[in-house]
Design an enzyme around this catalytic site. Structure first.
Site, PDB file in Angstrom:
ATOM      1  N   ASP A 121     -16.822   2.142  66.044  1.00 50.04           N
ATOM      2  CA  ASP A 121     -16.026   3.358  66.225  1.00 50.04           C
ATOM      3  C   ASP A 121     -16.148   4.254  65.012  1.00 50.04           C
ATOM      4  O   ASP A 121     -16.226   5.452  65.120  1.00 50.04           O
ATOM      5  CB  ASP A 121     -14.559   2.997  66.491  1.00 50.04           C
ATOM      6  CG  ASP A 121     -13.895   2.301  65.319  1.00 50.04           C
ATOM      7  OD1 ASP A 121     -14.567   1.486  64.645  1.00 50.04           O
ATOM      8  OD2 ASP A 121     -12.707   2.558  65.057  1.00 50.04           O
ATOM      9  N   ARG A 131     -13.528   3.117  57.197  1.00 47.95           N
ATOM     10  CA  ARG A 131     -12.243   2.486  56.889  1.00 47.95           C
ATOM     11  C   ARG A 131     -12.309   0.983  57.199  1.00 47.95           C
ATOM     12  O   ARG A 131     -13.364   0.460  57.568  1.00 47.95           O
ATOM     13  CB  ARG A 131     -11.115   3.171  57.670  1.00 47.95           C
ATOM     14  CG  ARG A 131     -11.193   2.970  59.151  1.00 47.95           C
ATOM     15  CD  ARG A 131     -10.100   3.776  59.873  1.00 47.95           C
ATOM     16  NE  ARG A 131     -10.171   3.565  61.311  1.00 47.95           N
ATOM     17  CZ  ARG A 131      -9.861   4.486  62.209  1.00 47.95           C
ATOM     18  NH1 ARG A 131      -9.472   5.699  61.826  1.00 47.95           N
ATOM     19  NH2 ARG A 131      -9.919   4.211  63.496  1.00 47.95           N
ATOM     20  N   ASP A 132     -11.177   0.319  57.072  1.00 49.51           N
ATOM     21  CA  ASP A 132     -11.157  -1.144  57.283  1.00 49.51           C
ATOM     22  C   ASP A 132     -11.134  -1.452  58.778  1.00 49.51           C
ATOM     23  O   ASP A 132     -10.216  -2.090  59.272  1.00 49.51           O
ATOM     24  CB  ASP A 132      -9.936  -1.747  56.583  1.00 49.51           C
ATOM     25  CG  ASP A 132      -8.644  -1.059  56.999  1.00 49.51           C
ATOM     26  OD1 ASP A 132      -8.715  -0.052  57.754  1.00 49.51           O
ATOM     27  OD2 ASP A 132      -7.564  -1.502  56.577  1.00 49.51           O
ATOM     28  N   GLU A 133     -12.164  -0.983  59.475  1.00 50.18           N
ATOM     29  CA  GLU A 133     -12.232  -1.189  60.920  1.00 50.18           C
ATOM     30  C   GLU A 133     -13.690  -1.441  61.317  1.00 50.18           C
ATOM     31  O   GLU A 133     -14.089  -2.573  61.477  1.00 50.18           O
ATOM     32  CB  GLU A 133     -11.639   0.019  61.651  1.00 50.18           C
ATOM     33  CG  GLU A 133     -11.408  -0.252  63.117  1.00 50.18           C
ATOM     34  CD  GLU A 133     -10.312   0.616  63.729  1.00 50.18           C
ATOM     35  OE1 GLU A 133      -9.610   1.326  63.006  1.00 50.18           O
ATOM     36  OE2 GLU A 133     -10.189   0.568  64.968  1.00 50.18           O
ATOM     37  N   ASP A 190     -15.146   3.573  73.038  1.00 50.30           N
ATOM     38  CA  ASP A 190     -15.948   4.582  72.361  1.00 50.30           C
ATOM     39  C   ASP A 190     -17.406   4.484  72.810  1.00 50.30           C
ATOM     40  O   ASP A 190     -18.064   5.479  73.088  1.00 50.30           O
ATOM     41  CB  ASP A 190     -15.881   4.383  70.839  1.00 50.30           C
ATOM     42  CG  ASP A 190     -14.456   4.291  70.309  1.00 50.30           C
ATOM     43  OD1 ASP A 190     -13.648   3.551  70.890  1.00 50.30           O
ATOM     44  OD2 ASP A 190     -14.157   4.955  69.295  1.00 50.30           O
ATOM     45  N   TRP A 224     -11.936   0.926  78.398  1.00 53.28           N
ATOM     46  CA  TRP A 224     -12.568   0.139  77.334  1.00 53.28           C
ATOM     47  C   TRP A 224     -13.385  -0.998  77.990  1.00 53.28           C
ATOM     48  O   TRP A 224     -14.600  -1.056  77.850  1.00 53.28           O
ATOM     49  CB  TRP A 224     -11.508  -0.382  76.364  1.00 53.28           C
ATOM     50  CG  TRP A 224     -11.242   0.611  75.245  1.00 53.28           C
ATOM     51  CD1 TRP A 224     -11.612   0.478  73.945  1.00 53.28           C
ATOM     52  CD2 TRP A 224     -10.582   1.882  75.342  1.00 53.28           C
ATOM     53  NE1 TRP A 224     -11.236   1.591  73.223  1.00 53.28           N
ATOM     54  CE2 TRP A 224     -10.601   2.474  74.045  1.00 53.28           C
ATOM     55  CE3 TRP A 224      -9.997   2.608  76.366  1.00 53.28           C
ATOM     56  CZ2 TRP A 224     -10.058   3.731  73.776  1.00 53.28           C
ATOM     57  CZ3 TRP A 224      -9.450   3.860  76.110  1.00 53.28           C
ATOM     58  CH2 TRP A 224      -9.485   4.402  74.833  1.00 53.28           C
ATOM     59  N   GLU A 243     -12.795  11.774  64.588  1.00 58.67           N
ATOM     60  CA  GLU A 243     -12.023  10.944  65.508  1.00 58.67           C
ATOM     61  C   GLU A 243     -10.991  11.774  66.275  1.00 58.67           C
ATOM     62  O   GLU A 243     -10.708  11.521  67.441  1.00 58.67           O
ATOM     63  CB  GLU A 243     -11.287   9.855  64.702  1.00 58.67           C
ATOM     64  CG  GLU A 243     -10.426   8.927  65.533  1.00 58.67           C
ATOM     65  CD  GLU A 243      -9.866   7.775  64.709  1.00 58.67           C
ATOM     66  OE1 GLU A 243      -9.771   7.929  63.469  1.00 58.67           O
ATOM     67  OE2 GLU A 243      -9.533   6.727  65.285  1.00 58.67           O
TER      68      GLU A 243
HETATM   69  C1  RAM Z   1      -8.806   3.158  67.057  1.00 58.76           C
HETATM   70  C2  RAM Z   1     -10.054   3.983  67.060  1.00 58.76           C
HETATM   71  C3  RAM Z   1     -11.016   3.547  68.120  1.00 58.76           C
HETATM   72  C4  RAM Z   1     -10.317   3.409  69.446  1.00 58.76           C
HETATM   73  C5  RAM Z   1      -9.131   2.502  69.333  1.00 58.76           C
HETATM   74  C6  RAM Z   1      -8.356   2.383  70.610  1.00 58.76           C
HETATM   75  O1  RAM Z   1      -9.077   1.927  66.493  1.00 58.76           O
HETATM   76  O2  RAM Z   1      -9.696   5.320  67.281  1.00 58.76           O
HETATM   77  O3  RAM Z   1     -12.021   4.499  68.191  1.00 58.76           O
HETATM   78  O4  RAM Z   1     -11.199   2.946  70.425  1.00 58.76           O
HETATM   79  O5  RAM Z   1      -8.273   2.961  68.335  1.00 58.76           O
END
Ligand code: RAM
Length: 883
Positions: free
Chosen positions: A484, A488-490, A497, A550, A762
């Site tokens: 995504d 960041r920490d993701e 996405d 998703w 985003e």
């Molecule tokens: C956040 C990000 C990501 C999205 C989820 C639901 O982590 O925006 O892109 O898919 O939420």
């Protein structure tokens, strides 16, 4: 319509001249672009019937293949009788299955093709290409090795082995993988130009190994292999809440080097208890936080011959053979791409030294430095500066994104990280010894090796910047898995996405291998009940699964790949997963309504902070869920038809009818108003054909009115946005679609462009008009989802459209639909048949269109306004019509 290939323009005369010269010396028909399973000369083919593709090149218009001949040999010279050969009539040239005797493991097969065309030409044999089969599990004799004791250090361990090769080498192949990330060195040189091997997969289900042709790396006599390991996704920090060691707590290496000597004898060098290990200069590294490298701890020559091992090198520990399934690579590697020079070094109001590279990118900065031993240089990364011009990292949340280098007092060195990447446009430099100069710094973009397939440009520079931003959103987030965001920490493989962006991605770059690899994990991480996780590979909880829009990635991307690349095999491979997802939804539905579970809904839709009058575009989540239930069922149905699964066709056709009926009775009034009066509600209902035919046009009208009510602004989030303009165009509101696309004020696609964005954000208002930011809790400036408009741009502005019945652009519809203030647009798409081009300009009331169609494909050209149509074969054409 004028059909102008005999038109005597200067360009055409030149073309005829060139082709005349070529015809006397070269063939009229040739074959190029040979691939195996979408890859050029792959080295780890696991498939027992790998699929072969090629492209025809011909200067003669309207060329179709009428026959092909493939031959395959185990020798490059084709000196022995062919291992397999086949001659067939027909125009099949994409993903033709190998159908010869069983292929042996770890064997190289050479192959070539020649073809005949409908003009009576026969091509020469294509250049010889090859593929190599991978190891079968019983071929593995190497042992997993790790450090002695517990692997509790953050530092990167080094592993090494010296050995002698007694004879002249005919060929050498290395098979390597790791738990963690590895960087291998042979005789003092880094092996390959890639990073982050073995790549990120659902490690519990399968772990990729890489295969290297290392024939030239080894010598008769002394040789050394050195490998260092990093934490990576396996052991390092990944997921939420400071999660570590998700896949395991012990990094380990598995390496098997197979050598064949010129006399035909063989030798294998394996990881085993003869290897030694110690710590290297990397003190710590992880994906989110960056890397710390102490050059004082470098061990000169450790990866080369003549090095004398010190007592610091300890024997390795052997791990028991694991249960992990080792698989060959099916996607591309990650490597370095564009380099960016530092544009500006400046002091921020807060007094920090910051460097601007002019582009938000993913990769890292290479720093050249020299200084007193122990000097510590820290490089921090940020995507944006704040309103005051200061370095802004709050939106990175807990990710440090910081590389630290400690210099050793020796000669100048170029520092760069090994096992991490950063998302940034700006860097902050602390502790740099001496005066920092622009030339001390180079940023490099690092992403999966996907060929660029699409180009797109128009007369509107803002739109061109939007296209640039979409491409950079893709580059930054296609780093082995589709993430995504990269900063960041993701940095997780968010499925929503990916499904939103996949068809756009397939225009810009060849994502066939990239998504094929990832879809294997979509299947692997799918829950036993069929639900699909929010992120793949799934590093969240098991229950984090099953959101509409998703989970539908399971049906949407396989279908997108089939349409873009003509890959029926991907439908075959993913069919069980597609079906399981739809059956899962059915299992949690009542009365054919998907009215349960937790859903993200139309994520990040327009929602003003001071929403006193209900302007927020909230779409009911279950209403959305029902539309995706229908869409996934439709995708499954499409796949069932392609794969001739007649029972399923019947079963899911009946189900789809019920789903649509249930949607209407639950969500639509008799007059055709939907339960949520939002753009996304109408968009999804229309895009997925949920409304009775006689209610569709009025629904489209409501949608167009809604857009007007918001002053020609979109209000859609992740789920509505990809289809918004498509629906408007389909129902006759092309002008409204253009109004939205060219809208420059928030919320719109061009608002971020006007605010200086170099990637897709985003959120529509990541930076607000007054320069302040959206909430730092979730505000990425490199997030591709809203870039999904790219699909509409290629299809409508340039007019390059696939035809589902003839996938892979075997048939293409060229139907440009000019609008807005555009006076020209041009796009090319490198398809599996060759280059499709559509390029138009409006001059003095005349619409002029240049089209190219590759050999062995056909096109239908539809001109705007007049709607005149023409069927054409391959070649270059020029059309003109009144406009
Ligand atoms: C956040 C990000 C990501 C999205 C989820 C639901 O982590 O925006 O892109 O898919 O939420």
């Amino acid at each position: 319509m004028k059909h102008a290939f005999p038109k005597p323009t200067a360009g055409l005369i030149l073309f005829l001249l060139i082709s005349f010269v070529m015809n006397t010396s070269a063939q009229k028909l040739s074959v190029t672009g040979l691939t195996v399973e979408h890859l050029t000369n792959p080295l780890s083919v696991d498939d027992p019937n790998p699929r072969l593709s090629w492209k025809l090149v011909s200067e003669v218009q309207n060329t179709m293949q009428t026959a092909y001949e493939i031959r395959l040999s185990t020798t490059a010279s084709f000196s022995k009788k062919a291992f397999w050969s086949v001659e067939k009539k027909g125009d099949e040239s994409v993903l033709v299955s190998y159908a010869g005797p069983a292929l042996a493991s770890k064997t190289k097969y050479y192959w070539q093709v020649r073809v005949k065309d409908n003009h009576g030409n026969t091509s020469a044999w294509s250049p010889i290409q090859y593929f190599q089969t991978g190891l079968k599990s019983s071929d593995w004799t190497a042992k997993w090795i790790t450090v002695p004791g517990k692997d509790s250090l953050l530092a990167s361990p080094l592993f090494r082995k010296d050995f002698k090769l007694s004879k002249t080498i005919q060929s050498a192949t290395a098979y390597i993988t790791a738990k963690g990330l590895y960087e291998a060195h042979i005789n003092g040189k880094k092996l390959g130009d890639h990073y982050f091997a073995p790549g990120w997969t659902s490690y519990k289900n399968h772990l990729q190994y890489q295969v290297y042709d290392v024939t030239k790396s080894f010598n008769k006599g002394d040789n050394t292999i050195g490998v260092m390991l990093g934490d990576g996704w396996y052991k390092g920090r990944i997921g939420f809440g400071n999660q570590r060691q998700f896949y395991g707590d012990t990094r380990a290496l598995l390496l098997q080097l197979e050598i064949e000597y010129t006399d035909g004898t063989k030798e294998i060098i394996n990881t085993d208890n003869s290897w030694k290990t110690t710590n290297g200069p990397i003190l710590a590294s992880n994906i989110y936080d960056g890397e710390t490298y102490d050059a004082r701890l470098e061990i000169q020559g450790w990866d080369n011959i003549k090095y004398k091992e010190t007592a610091n090198w300890k024997p390795v520990r052997i791990l028991p053979n694991g249960t992990e399934k080792l698989v060959g690579m099916s996607g591309p590697m990650v490597s370095k791409h564009e380099e960016f020079k530092a544009l500006k070094i400046f002091k921020t109001p807060a007094g920090e030294t910051v460097v601007d590279f002019g582009q938000n990118l993913v990769g890292w900065v290479m720093v050249k430095a020299k200084g007193a031993s122990g000097t510590k240089i820290t490089i921090s990364h940020a995507e944006v500066l704040d309103k005051a011009g200061n370095f802004y990292t709050t939106n990175l949340r807990s990710a440090k994104q910081q590389n630290t280098y400690i210099v050793n007092g020796g000669a100048p060195q170029i520092f760069e990280p090994h096992f991490t990447f950063q998302g940034f446009r700006y860097v902050k430099i602390q502790g740099f010894p001496g005066t920092l100069k622009l030339e001390d710094l180079t940023a490099v973009a690092v992403y999966s090796d996907m060929n660029t397939t699409g180009t797109f440009a128009t007369s509107n520079t803002l739109l061109n910047q939007l296209q640039h931003n979409i491409q950079w959103g893709q580059k930054g987030n296609f780093v082995d898995v589709p993430t995504d965001c990269p900063q960041r920490d993701e940095r997780l493989g968010w499925t929503g996405d990916a499904q939103a962006f996949a068809s756009t991605a397939a225009y810009n770059m060849d994502v066939s291998g990239f998504f094929t690899k990832w879809l294997k994990d979509v299947s692997a991480d799918q829950l036993p009940n069929g639900s699909v996780p929010y992120v793949v590979p799934n590093v969240l909880n098991e229950r984090d699964a099953g959101s509409a829009g998703w989970g539908d990635v399971a049906t949407i991307i396989p279908w997108d790949l089939y349409v873009a690349y003509g890959d029926k095999g991907i439908l075959e491979a993913q069919y069980p997963s597609m079906k399981k997802w739809v059956d899962y939804i059915s299992s949690v539905s009542q009365n054919n309504l998907w009215n349960s579970g937790s859903h993200f809904g139309d994520w990040l839709f327009y929602r003003p902070n001071d929403d006193n009058d209900g302007r927020a575009a909230v779409t009911d989540k279950y209403m959305i869920a029902q539309t995706f239930y229908a869409h996934s069922t439709q995708m499954l149905l499409n796949a069932a038809k392609v794969l001739n699964k007649t029972e399923d066709v019947e079963k899911y056709s009946a189900l789809l009818k019920k789903i649509k009926k249930a949607y209407v009775s639950e969500n639509m009034t008799e007059n055709g108003k939907l339960a949520s009066n939002t753009q996304t509600a109408y968009v999804l209902a229309l895009q997925f054909d949920l409304l009775p035919e006689n209610m569709r046009q009025q629904a489209a009208e409501r949608l167009a009115r809604n857009v007007k009510d918001y002053g020609n602004h979109l209000t859609t989030g992740f789920l509505g946005t990809p289809y918004l303009c498509h629906v408007l165009s389909r129902f006759g509101y092309q002008d409204v679609a253009y109004d939205l696309l060219l809208q420059e004020s928030y919320p719109s696609w061009l608002y971020p462009v006007k605010m200086g964005a170099t990637t897709i954000w985003e959120r529509w208002d990541g930076i607000k008009q007054d320069g302040s930011f959206q909430t730092p809790d979730m505000n990425s400036f490199n997030h591709y989802a809203y870039g999904a408009i790219g699909d509409w741009m290629y299809k409508n502005i340039a007019g390059i459209n696939p035809v589902q019945e003839k996938p892979g652009y075997k048939a293409v519809v060229i139907s440009p639909k000019p609008g807005g203030n555009l006076t020209s647009a041009s796009a090319t798409l490198e398809t599996v048949y060759g280059t499709v081009k559509s390029s138009w300009v409006i001059q003095e009331g005349i619409f002029k269109l240049d089209v190219s169609v590759p050999a062995n494909a056909k096109a239908r050209v539809i001109l705007p306004k007049t709607n005149k149509e023409e069927e054409i074969g391959s070649g270059n054409y020029h059309f003109e019509s009144k406009y």
